[in-house]
Design an enzyme around this catalytic site. Sequence first.
Site, short mmCIF file in Angstrom:
data_model
loop_
_atom_site.label_atom_id
_atom_site.label_comp_id
_atom_site.label_asym_id
_atom_site.label_seq_id
_atom_site.Cartn_x
_atom_site.Cartn_y
_atom_site.Cartn_z
N GLU A 253 0.82 -1.21 0.00
CA GLU A 253 0.00 0.00 0.00
C GLU A 253 0.86 1.27 0.00
O GLU A 253 1.75 1.43 0.85
CB GLU A 253 -0.94 0.00 1.21
CG GLU A 253 -1.82 1.23 1.33
CD GLU A 253 -2.74 1.45 0.14
OE1 GLU A 253 -3.37 0.49 -0.32
OE2 GLU A 253 -2.82 2.60 -0.34
N THR A 295 -5.84 1.78 -5.57
CA THR A 295 -5.49 0.37 -5.37
C THR A 295 -6.17 -0.53 -6.40
O THR A 295 -5.55 -1.42 -6.98
CB THR A 295 -5.95 -0.13 -3.98
OG1 THR A 295 -5.36 0.66 -2.98
CG2 THR A 295 -5.54 -1.58 -3.77
N HIS A 411 -1.49 3.53 4.63
CA HIS A 411 -2.49 4.25 3.83
C HIS A 411 -2.72 5.62 4.45
O HIS A 411 -2.73 5.74 5.68
CB HIS A 411 -3.80 3.45 3.81
CG HIS A 411 -4.80 3.93 2.81
ND1 HIS A 411 -5.47 5.12 2.96
CD2 HIS A 411 -5.24 3.40 1.65
CE1 HIS A 411 -6.28 5.30 1.93
NE2 HIS A 411 -6.15 4.26 1.11
N ASP A 470 1.41 0.04 -5.04
CA ASP A 470 0.22 0.25 -5.86
C ASP A 470 0.11 1.65 -6.45
O ASP A 470 -0.33 1.81 -7.59
CB ASP A 470 -1.07 -0.12 -5.10
CG ASP A 470 -1.31 0.67 -3.82
OD1 ASP A 470 -0.39 1.38 -3.38
OD2 ASP A 470 -2.42 0.57 -3.27
N HIS A 471 0.52 2.68 -5.70
CA HIS A 471 0.40 4.06 -6.20
C HIS A 471 1.16 4.96 -5.25
O HIS A 471 1.63 4.50 -4.21
CB HIS A 471 -1.06 4.48 -6.32
CG HIS A 471 -1.87 4.19 -5.09
ND1 HIS A 471 -1.79 4.94 -3.95
CD2 HIS A 471 -2.73 3.17 -4.80
CE1 HIS A 471 -2.57 4.44 -3.02
NE2 HIS A 471 -3.15 3.35 -3.51
C1 GP9 Z 1 -9.15 -0.43 0.38
C2 GP9 Z 1 -7.72 -0.36 0.05
C3 GP9 Z 1 -7.24 1.05 -0.10
O1 GP9 Z 1 -9.70 -1.68 0.29
O2 GP9 Z 1 -7.43 -1.14 -1.03
O3 GP9 Z 1 -7.70 1.63 -1.25
P1 GP9 Z 1 -7.06 2.94 -1.88
O4 GP9 Z 1 -7.68 4.11 -1.19
O5 GP9 Z 1 -5.59 2.91 -1.68
O6 GP9 Z 1 -7.41 2.86 -3.32
MN MN Z 2 -3.89 1.84 -2.22
#
Ligand code: GP9
Ligand code: MN
Length: 633
Positions: A253, A295, A411, A470-471
């Site tokens: 994440e 994500t 996150h 992921d980002h």
């Molecule tokens: C939520 C998690 C976070 O299930 O995957 O999502 P994001 O805000 O990073 O897209």
């Molecule tokens: Mn994410």
Amino acid sequence: MKQAFKSKVPFILIAVVLLWIKTYIVYKTSFDITIESVKQEFILFINPLSFILLIVGLSLFFSEKGAKRYLIITSFIVTFVLYANAVYYRFFNDFITIPLLFQAGNMSDLGGSITELMHPIDLLMFADVAILIVLSKWTPSFVSFATWRPKVRKLYFLSIVGIFLFNLGLAETERPQLLTRTFDREILVKNLGTYNYHVYDAVLQSKTRAQRAMADGSELAEIQNYINANYKAPNDDYFGVAEGKNVIVVKLESLQSFVIDNEINGEPVTPFLNEIKNQSYYFNNFFHQTGQGKTSDSEFLLDNSLYPVGRGAVFFTHGTNDYHTATPNVIKEEGYKPVVFHANNKSFWNRDVIYDALGYETYYDIDSYDVNEENSVGWGLKDVDFFQQSIPYMQEIDQPFYAKFITLTNHFPFVLDEEDRFVDEYDSNSRTLNRYFPTARYLDESIKIFFEELKAAGLYENSVIIMYGDHYGISETHNDAMSQYLGKEIRPFETAQLQRVPMIVHIPGVTDKNPKEFDTIGGQIDLKPTIKHLIGMETKNDIQFGEDLFSEERSNFVVFRDGGFVTDEILYTKNACYDKATEQEIDQEACDPFIEKAKKELQYSDKIIYGDLLRFYDGTSIQLDETKLDENN
Ligand code: GP9
Ligand code: MN
């Protein structure tokens, strides 16, 4: 006479208030909506109002008799929708969506137990309809059925617009980009109300249906020509090196590459990843390519090698497309079991719907985990506990499996308990960046523990572990603080380079003996062909925009969702072309051919998604299956 009129209550307002109060009571008793503040409670309370006023208000255009009838029927239908949601929620813990309603599997699940889900007390939900019937039959003296003057009517409808905008405005302060990003049904219902949510869902549905109906598969031939011409043969040294092994994909994440081999207050931010990447194949020029779907977009790229859509989250907008070529679907044919582990509400990002379409067989969502005060923080279950609690499930799954793990602790807003803090916060004017380091460090720790537990469970040796960010976690808003940390000015060139995320392929017995760092340019779109080749699957005829990261023929070209791109030598972002060696802006001409190529790829990918074109694809050549056209249009 005047006096008498004044003291009378308009029938229409009785209908509004009854429906409104009932909806709120049902929210509180039938749905499990998490409320964190008084403001959220207030939004929840007012959110049914705009829709109810509108639908009830249409009665103003009827005669007295017609209006009575209309109000009773409307109240009944609205109540029925509410009731259907309540019953559906009892079983699925989710709100109804139109595609879900027609999804055969879902409804047949419900079929047998539907009577069990209905309780006699539910009849109370229809009490207000009964009240309306009684009032309209006996017309008591305090109720007025008089029609309204055009001026009053106008005022009524204008006030609905006002109430709706007020509601939307409040909701936006809670969740920016609520409508374009469509995170989660619960969040939509919580902020806009169950009725507005259904209207929104219907609009989305009809838009996608129309685009889909227009497509007939003929576009695929051109797209496939382009893809075939760009196919990159696998590198023999890597093809099949992980054949037969479990594939474990860990989505890290918000982890960006700038923390790798970097320090915070003299301590490494990611000590374990630094160590493990030196026993792995490590890609230091690997970019995320996500858009608004964050994500979920990264997951879409991973499993399809298609670009996410430019607006909204493709997981939501096209969750029920045909994805028979997605990795989970095709890997099944090789005997793999595709599963997902993620300790979040299953409807978040519409995962429960699209995972079915992608081919995942089991989704271990929040209900599979023991989540309590102690083991959760911020978005939910802490990553260490998440991995630890996942191991017993992994031991039960038939091998080989293809398991995706979605971490959560690192996150935004990057909150952490004191006991999980292995490094201190940074000191800058950005609280976000300051807090990012301890949570990134915590994520690193959780991966270390995951590796240990995999070894202890006897799962490590027979697995290939792929980890990717992921980002971004730190957006451009924090450029000042970032430039303080990195010791250099952050201009658009640097911002684009900061979109690099770590990508590590760890194959026990292979990469530990022969680790390698790659500086080839790549992105999440390349994950699918890379993974398939590693386990010995061909991708020659695949519909894909990615290239195997190990291929010697790679074009070293990565496209961002906004049309920007990076090659070995140049970088294009925000309408400016840069020379990577000097980091200076150069004449646009150098970028022109690639600008076209980037645009073309994005357009082709969009065409596939909007037209649901994979339903016409049989794996080798384009076949127009007329029966499919009929049944789908
Ligand atoms: C939520 C998690 C976070 O299930 O995957 O999502 P994001 O805000 O990073 O897209
Ligand atoms: Mn994410």
